[in-house]
Scaffold this motif. Structure first.
Motif, PDB file in Angstrom:
ATOM      1  N   PHE A   1       0.830  -1.203   0.000  1.00 38.29           N
ATOM      2  CA  PHE A   1       0.000   0.000   0.000  1.00 38.29           C
ATOM      3  C   PHE A   1       0.869   1.260   0.000  1.00 38.29           C
ATOM      4  O   PHE A   1       0.572   2.222  -0.728  1.00 38.29           O
ATOM      5  N   ALA A   2       1.940   1.254   0.772  1.00 35.44           N
ATOM      6  CA  ALA A   2       2.850   2.414   0.791  1.00 35.44           C
ATOM      7  C   ALA A   2       3.451   2.646  -0.598  1.00 35.44           C
ATOM      8  O   ALA A   2       3.533   3.794  -1.060  1.00 35.44           O
ATOM      9  N   PHE A   3       3.833   1.561  -1.243  1.00 33.07           N
ATOM     10  CA  PHE A   3       4.349   1.676  -2.610  1.00 33.07           C
ATOM     11  C   PHE A   3       3.292   2.294  -3.525  1.00 33.07           C
ATOM     12  O   PHE A   3       3.586   3.194  -4.319  1.00 33.07           O
ATOM     13  N   MET A   4       2.056   1.822  -3.384  1.00 30.69           N
ATOM     14  CA  MET A   4       0.984   2.319  -4.242  1.00 30.69           C
ATOM     15  C   MET A   4       0.708   3.809  -3.996  1.00 30.69           C
ATOM     16  O   MET A   4       0.311   4.526  -4.908  1.00 30.69           O
ATOM     17  N   LEU A   5       0.928   4.268  -2.773  1.00 32.90           N
ATOM     18  CA  LEU A   5       0.697   5.675  -2.458  1.00 32.90           C
ATOM     19  C   LEU A   5       1.695   6.603  -3.149  1.00 32.90           C
ATOM     20  O   LEU A   5       1.347   7.727  -3.508  1.00 32.90           O
ATOM     21  N   VAL A   6       2.925   6.157  -3.334  1.00 37.17           N
ATOM     22  CA  VAL A   6       3.942   7.038  -3.905  1.00 37.17           C
ATOM     23  C   VAL A   6       4.024   6.979  -5.425  1.00 37.17           C
ATOM     24  O   VAL A   6       4.563   7.888  -6.050  1.00 37.17           O
TER      25      VAL A   6
END
Length: 155
Positions: free
Chosen positions: A37-42
């Motif tokens: 999810f963190a990857f998807m946010l950036v």
């Protein structure tokens, strides 16, 4: 004949053990979905994102939404436990937590497959995106669901 684990423990002990097992499994799954999810946010803020086609943006969006929903489902048992703490609801908590974990893992598998396909499309093109996305999806489906379900069917 040796006694089984279930013959040695009473109902409360079984529920305690099952809850501990569930929480341990969540501890394994949750960091993975949090990183995804963190990857998807950036991703939208990276330089190459503006060069994605409309279809690629929809694939990204589907991966993003499924990772967010997976995180919600994998975190939900903790919230349920805190709200229902000491209200003698452990049986339902274990059952519901099990369902949430399985659905959360299914969404993680979808999100990972879409993410692998999207990145493969960006780096290598459509053919590699299809091969890698479907291949990873099939591997996750088999190892996370097919293998244990086939064993269950044999038992």
């Amino acid at each position: 004949m040796p006694s089984t684990q279930s013959e040695k423990e009473d109902e409360d002990e079984r529920l305690d053990r099952e809850l501990i097992e569930l929480l341990n499994e969540l501890r394994v799954a949750l960091p993975g979905v949090q990183v995804l999810f963190a990857f998807m946010l950036v991703v939208p803020f990276s330089q190459g994102f503006s060069s994605l086609s409309n279809v690629e943006r929809w694939i990204y969006f589907a991966a993003f939404i499924t990772s967010a929903l997976a995180a919600a489902l994998l975190i939900a048992p903790s919230s349920y436990h805190r709200i229902r703490f000491r209200q003698r609801d452990k049986e339902k908590m274990v059952q519901l937590g099990n369902h949430l974990l399985l659905w959360g893992l299914a969404l993680v598998a979808i999100s990972v497959s879409l993410s692998v396909g999207l990145i493969s499309e960006f780096v290598f093109g459509t053919t590699m995106a299809l091969v890698s996305g479907v291949g990873i999806g099939a591997a996750l489906a088999w190892f996370w669901f097919g293998l244990p379900l086939s064993r269950r069917a044999r038992d």
